[in-house]
Scaffold this motif. Sequence first.
Motif, mmCIF file in Angstrom:
data_model
loop_
_atom_site.group_PDB
_atom_site.id
_atom_site.type_symbol
_atom_site.label_atom_id
_atom_site.label_comp_id
_atom_site.label_asym_id
_atom_site.label_seq_id
_atom_site.Cartn_x
_atom_site.Cartn_y
_atom_site.Cartn_z
ATOM 1 N N GLY A 35 -32.339 -44.645 -0.117
ATOM 2 C CA GLY A 35 -32.561 -44.028 1.189
ATOM 3 C C GLY A 35 -33.201 -44.982 2.182
ATOM 4 O O GLY A 35 -32.857 -44.985 3.371
ATOM 5 N N VAL A 36 -34.140 -45.802 1.707
ATOM 6 C CA VAL A 36 -34.781 -46.789 2.579
ATOM 7 C C VAL A 36 -33.748 -47.771 3.109
ATOM 8 O O VAL A 36 -33.722 -48.096 4.308
ATOM 9 N N LEU A 37 -32.873 -48.234 2.236
ATOM 10 C CA LEU A 37 -31.861 -49.203 2.643
ATOM 11 C C LEU A 37 -30.881 -48.589 3.642
ATOM 12 O O LEU A 37 -30.546 -49.206 4.655
ATOM 13 N N VAL A 38 -30.450 -47.373 3.370
ATOM 14 C CA VAL A 38 -29.501 -46.705 4.267
ATOM 15 C C VAL A 38 -30.146 -46.453 5.626
ATOM 16 O O VAL A 38 -29.525 -46.676 6.681
ATOM 17 N N ASP A 39 -31.389 -46.014 5.630
ATOM 18 C CA ASP A 39 -32.094 -45.775 6.890
ATOM 19 C C ASP A 39 -32.266 -47.061 7.693
ATOM 20 O O ASP A 39 -32.391 -47.023 8.927
ATOM 21 N N ALA A 40 -32.278 -48.194 7.003
ATOM 22 C CA ALA A 40 -32.416 -49.486 7.676
ATOM 23 C C ALA A 40 -31.069 -50.010 8.177
ATOM 24 O O ALA A 40 -31.000 -51.112 8.725
ATOM 25 N N GLY A 41 -30.004 -49.223 7.965
ATOM 26 C CA GLY A 41 -28.695 -49.612 8.471
ATOM 27 C C GLY A 41 -27.771 -50.245 7.463
ATOM 28 O O GLY A 41 -26.683 -50.716 7.821
ATOM 29 N N VAL A 42 -28.162 -50.254 6.202
ATOM 30 C CA VAL A 42 -27.311 -50.814 5.158
ATOM 31 C C VAL A 42 -26.315 -49.745 4.716
ATOM 32 O O VAL A 42 -26.708 -48.598 4.456
ATOM 33 N N ASP A 43 -25.049 -50.094 4.631
ATOM 34 C CA ASP A 43 -24.035 -49.169 4.131
ATOM 35 C C ASP A 43 -24.425 -48.683 2.735
ATOM 36 O O ASP A 43 -24.928 -49.472 1.909
ATOM 37 N N GLU A 44 -24.207 -47.391 2.442
ATOM 38 C CA GLU A 44 -24.682 -46.841 1.174
ATOM 39 C C GLU A 44 -24.069 -47.560 -0.024
ATOM 40 O O GLU A 44 -24.760 -47.827 -1.019
ATOM 41 N N GLY A 45 -22.788 -47.880 0.043
ATOM 42 C CA GLY A 45 -22.172 -48.604 -1.064
ATOM 43 C C GLY A 45 -22.794 -49.971 -1.269
ATOM 44 O O GLY A 45 -23.051 -50.394 -2.400
ATOM 45 N N VAL A 46 -23.039 -50.660 -0.158
ATOM 46 C CA VAL A 46 -23.690 -51.970 -0.227
ATOM 47 C C VAL A 46 -25.114 -51.819 -0.749
ATOM 48 O O VAL A 46 -25.596 -52.635 -1.549
ATOM 49 N N ALA A 47 -25.799 -50.762 -0.308
ATOM 50 C CA ALA A 47 -27.173 -50.520 -0.738
ATOM 51 C C ALA A 47 -27.251 -50.302 -2.247
ATOM 52 O O ALA A 47 -28.115 -50.872 -2.930
ATOM 53 N N ARG A 48 -26.337 -49.500 -2.769
ATOM 54 C CA ARG A 48 -26.355 -49.215 -4.210
ATOM 55 C C ARG A 48 -25.996 -50.465 -5.019
ATOM 56 O O ARG A 48 -26.564 -50.702 -6.101
ATOM 57 N N ALA A 49 -25.075 -51.263 -4.499
ATOM 58 C CA ALA A 49 -24.706 -52.499 -5.197
ATOM 59 C C ALA A 49 -25.875 -53.479 -5.206
ATOM 60 O O ALA A 49 -26.163 -54.127 -6.227
ATOM 61 N N ALA A 50 -26.566 -53.588 -4.074
ATOM 62 C CA ALA A 50 -27.720 -54.489 -3.999
ATOM 63 C C ALA A 50 -28.833 -54.019 -4.928
ATOM 64 O O ALA A 50 -29.465 -54.830 -5.621
ATOM 65 N N LEU A 51 -29.049 -52.716 -4.949
ATOM 66 C CA LEU A 51 -30.116 -52.184 -5.805
ATOM 67 C C LEU A 51 -29.787 -52.382 -7.278
ATOM 68 O O LEU A 51 -30.676 -52.654 -8.092
ATOM 69 N N ALA A 52 -28.501 -52.248 -7.626
ATOM 70 C CA ALA A 52 -28.107 -52.464 -9.014
ATOM 71 C C ALA A 52 -28.446 -53.885 -9.469
ATOM 72 O O ALA A 52 -28.835 -54.118 -10.619
ATOM 73 N N LYS A 53 -28.320 -54.851 -8.557
ATOM 74 C CA LYS A 53 -28.654 -56.241 -8.878
ATOM 75 C C LYS A 53 -30.165 -56.481 -8.862
ATOM 76 O O LYS A 53 -30.685 -57.282 -9.641
#
Length: 247
Positions: free
Chosen positions: A89-107
């Motif tokens: 949610g923090v990443l998405v609120d900062a303007g990161v696409d949700e798919g990109v956010a989840r991929a980044a978090l997975a790493k």
Amino acid sequence: MTAARPPSGDPLAGIDLVIFDKDGTLIDFDAMWAPWLVELATRLDTLTGRALASRLFETLGFDAVAGRTIAGSPLAVTPMAQLREMVVGVLVDAGVDEGVARAALAKAWHPPDPVALAKPTADLVGLFHDLRAAGRRIAVATSDDRQPTEATLAGLGVGDLVDAIAAADDRIPVKPSPDAVAAICARVGVEPSRTAVVGDSAADMAMGRAAGCGRVIGVLSGVSARADLERNADLVLDSVADLVLAR
């Protein structure tokens, strides 16, 4: 106002089962979780190319200047699976696409080392042996998951002294729900009225009170101040070391 200590002077008089919280009660909370959160923020900044640390710290409840977790914050009381969704949610609120956010978090996601970062708040081996010698059973109710909890207790040398664990991924409603206490009491065969809950957060105190425990004890070794604990605590101690009067 907190209740007086039992007339005998023994904070566990009349208690047959002691249910401990883990982080902040048995181990130093920020020694475990502060380095983890700072490293997670650094990794996410690098992977997304955005400055996310301050947003992440504010949302999860971490004072980066003091290096301390804020009492009652999500970082202090929220299970790992829910924390992970909050970070998305923090990443998405900062303007990161949700798919990109989840991929980044997975790493970026990496659970804290449950053994190397576990710094006991007292001589837990001695304490647990004293409790067992007095005929008391021991359990742990935590907002962390079962595998790291078992690893921490084993690493601290007390795994074999714990009769039961209720963890966040056990599909039991989490604190301040009384369900973890009820599950442990049923498993161990001790009534809540003969049980003490010992913890460092308001959620621990509320859990013990809602479960009808015979004793609800706050400790100041974690993230909470005395005022945070006193509403539902029978007494507040400096640390779990004060549970045993003398050795």
